[in-house]
Design an enzyme around this catalytic site. Structure first.
Site, short mmCIF file in Angstrom:
data_model
loop_
_atom_site.label_atom_id
_atom_site.label_comp_id
_atom_site.label_asym_id
_atom_site.label_seq_id
_atom_site.Cartn_x
_atom_site.Cartn_y
_atom_site.Cartn_z
N ASP A 110 50.86 67.50 29.00
CA ASP A 110 51.23 66.92 30.30
C ASP A 110 50.28 67.31 31.42
OD1 ASP A 110 51.97 69.58 30.83
OD2 ASP A 110 53.68 68.94 32.04
N GLU A 111 49.06 67.69 31.08
CA GLU A 111 48.18 68.27 32.09
C GLU A 111 46.72 67.90 31.83
OE1 GLU A 111 47.90 72.85 32.90
OE2 GLU A 111 49.96 72.21 32.57
N1 DCP Z 1 57.45 73.47 27.10
C1 DCP Z 1 58.18 74.08 26.09
N2 DCP Z 1 58.47 75.43 26.15
C2 DCP Z 1 58.04 76.18 27.20
C3 DCP Z 1 57.27 75.57 28.22
C4 DCP Z 1 57.00 74.21 28.14
O1 DCP Z 1 58.59 73.41 25.13
N3 DCP Z 1 58.33 77.48 27.27
C5 DCP Z 1 57.19 72.01 27.02
C6 DCP Z 1 58.27 71.26 27.75
C7 DCP Z 1 57.63 70.85 29.04
C8 DCP Z 1 56.16 70.70 28.67
O2 DCP Z 1 55.95 71.67 27.64
O3 DCP Z 1 58.18 69.65 29.55
C9 DCP Z 1 55.22 70.94 29.83
O4 DCP Z 1 55.36 72.26 30.31
P1 DCP Z 1 55.26 72.64 31.83
O5 DCP Z 1 55.05 74.11 31.89
O6 DCP Z 1 54.26 71.78 32.52
O7 DCP Z 1 56.73 72.40 32.39
P2 DCP Z 1 57.46 71.06 32.80
O8 DCP Z 1 56.54 69.88 32.79
O9 DCP Z 1 58.69 70.92 31.99
O10 DCP Z 1 57.94 71.39 34.27
P3 DCP Z 1 57.10 71.44 35.64
O11 DCP Z 1 57.70 70.36 36.51
O12 DCP Z 1 57.38 72.80 36.19
O13 DCP Z 1 55.66 71.21 35.33
CA CA Z 2 54.54 69.89 33.86
CA CA Z 3 51.97 71.64 32.18
#
Ligand code: DCP
Ligand code: CA
Ligand code: CA
Length: 368
Positions: A110-111
């Site tokens: 996602d990055e």
């Molecule tokens: N992920 C996971 N376990 C974790 C961290 C992340 O399975 N401990 C997965 C789920 C997230 C994705 O990776 O959706 C992307 O991680 P991010 O750290 O970018 O977190 P999010 O996109 O969920 O939230 P944010 O809005 O803080 O970026």
């Molecule tokens: Ca994210």
């Molecule tokens: Ca991320």
């Protein structure tokens, strides 16, 4: 190095946002995406949660049972991870982003980093407009929100993207870097994990500004030259790492020392097959196929030897790999009287797995 403008685009609560996309009726409710371990009904951990659920203290990594407790009084949605679906959406978005970059580098599902120096003429006002356009485009084309950090390098762009979430846009111009970084806890720097944070704390360093004024030689004494120098540079906001697609490796290989020098095929293969297993799982994790197999021998006299074989078509077969390795070692032992001290195996002429699937699709043409 010329002044750059780098963006980091990070999709908000990504897995959970994908679930909202698939089922808009859950939007507005707490949504928790879970990795169920299968041991009991609720054993496992939270992968991520939307921002509604986060208000109740639900975050990535906590036990599902704890998340349920925190959300027991509300109508919350718990869903299992569906990585294939998220990857598909991620792929679409990465294609959109790639079109906005001079140089592009995806760092996770996602990055991605975008070097936009050239197209913005290194102007932050233009970069801000571009970031707004990107956010609009992702929202229109894929109905997802993201947070963007803009700065003079990857390090600053990444920290900036984390500052304002969700749906954030944070610019840090070169002249603002010092003030921006100073009050942040060291943990915000890429590469500073829990352990490093603890060690820095014992040195009396909690904030980036404390790190910046800490003696660099002492940092090197504690963390080694490479890391010590990195932490010092990072604390000053320096980072010259280019935005660059990490290309596929040319080869995947492993080499290992035998218990004793030998000319015995069985002993050599015993070791070599284990190396094949490692190399093969690496190949699969990179989603690659190979055409060439090589074996290496370092003799007891430290002389080096190799034998290779190339297949007509790419394959990812472990069996073909091991058969080729056996043939090549047999050949080597028949041709030479070197005693093997170390043996290695290598796969090369690597290609992406999709390439073959594409070929198949176009072969079957037009079928829907
Ligand atoms: N992920 C996971 N376990 C974790 C961290 C992340 O399975 N401990 C997965 C789920 C997230 C994705 O990776 O959706 C992307 O991680 P991010 O750290 O970018 O977190 P999010 O996109 O969920 O939230 P944010 O809005 O803080 O970026
Ligand atoms: Ca994210
Ligand atoms: Ca991320």
């Amino acid at each position: 190095m010329q002044a750059r403008i780098v963006m980091l685009v990070d999709l908000d609560y990504f897995f959970a946002q994908c679930e909202e996309l698939r089922k808009p009726s859950i939007k507005g409710k707490p949504v928790v995406v879970c990795v169920y371990s299968g041991r009991t009904k609720d054993s496992g951990a939270v992968s991520t949660a939307n921002y509604v659920a986060r208000k109740y203290g639900v975050t990535s990594g906590i036990p599902i049972s704890l998340a349920k407790k925190k959300l027991q009084d509300v109508d919350a949605i718990f869903l299992p991870v569906d990585k294939e679906f998220y990857k598909e959406i991620s792929g679409n978005i990465m294609e959109i982003l790639r079109g906005y970059a001079d140089h592009f580098e995806q760092v996770s599902v996602d990055e991605a980093y975008l070097d936009v120096t050239h197209r913005t003429k290194a102007n932050y006002q233009r970069a801000k407009q571009l970031a707004e356009t990107i956010k609009d485009d992702i929202l229109t084309q894929q109905q997802l929100t993201c947070s963007i950090g803009v700065g003079p390098n990857k390090l600053i762009a990444k920290i900036a993207a984390d500052i304002q979430k969700p749906d954030g846009l944070t610019l840090v111009k070169p002249e603002q870097v010092k003030r921006f970084l100073a009050p942040l806890p060291v943990r915000r720097l890429v590469g500073v994990g829990k352990k490093t944070e603890k060690r820095l704390e014992t040195l009396g360093v909690r904030t980036v500004s404390q790190l910046a004024s800490f003696d660099v030689q002492r940092l090197i004494d504690v963390f080694g030259r490479k890391l010590g120098t990195y932490f010092h540079n990072a604390s000053l906001g320096f980072d010259d790492d280019p935005v660059q697609e990490k290309g596929e490796p040319e080869s995947v290989s492993r080499i290992s020392t035998l218990k004793e020098d030998t000319t015995n095929l069985g002993v050599i293969l015993d070791k070599a097959y284990r190396l094949c297993d490692d190399v093969h799982s690496k190949l699969l994790s990179l989603e690659l196929m190979y055409r060439s197999v090589s074996v290496y021998v370092v003799g007891s006299d430290l002389s080096t030897h190799s034998r290779s074989k190339t297949f007509e078509n790419p394959t990812s077969s472990l069996e073909s790999f091991k058969t080729a390795v056996k043939e090549l070692f047999e050949k080597f032992l028949a041709e030479s009287d070197v005693e093997a001290r170390r043996v290695g195996v290598k796969l090369s002429s690597l290609t992406k797995k999709e390439a073959k699937q594409k070929q198949l699709t176009s072969f079957f043409g037009g079928s829907s």
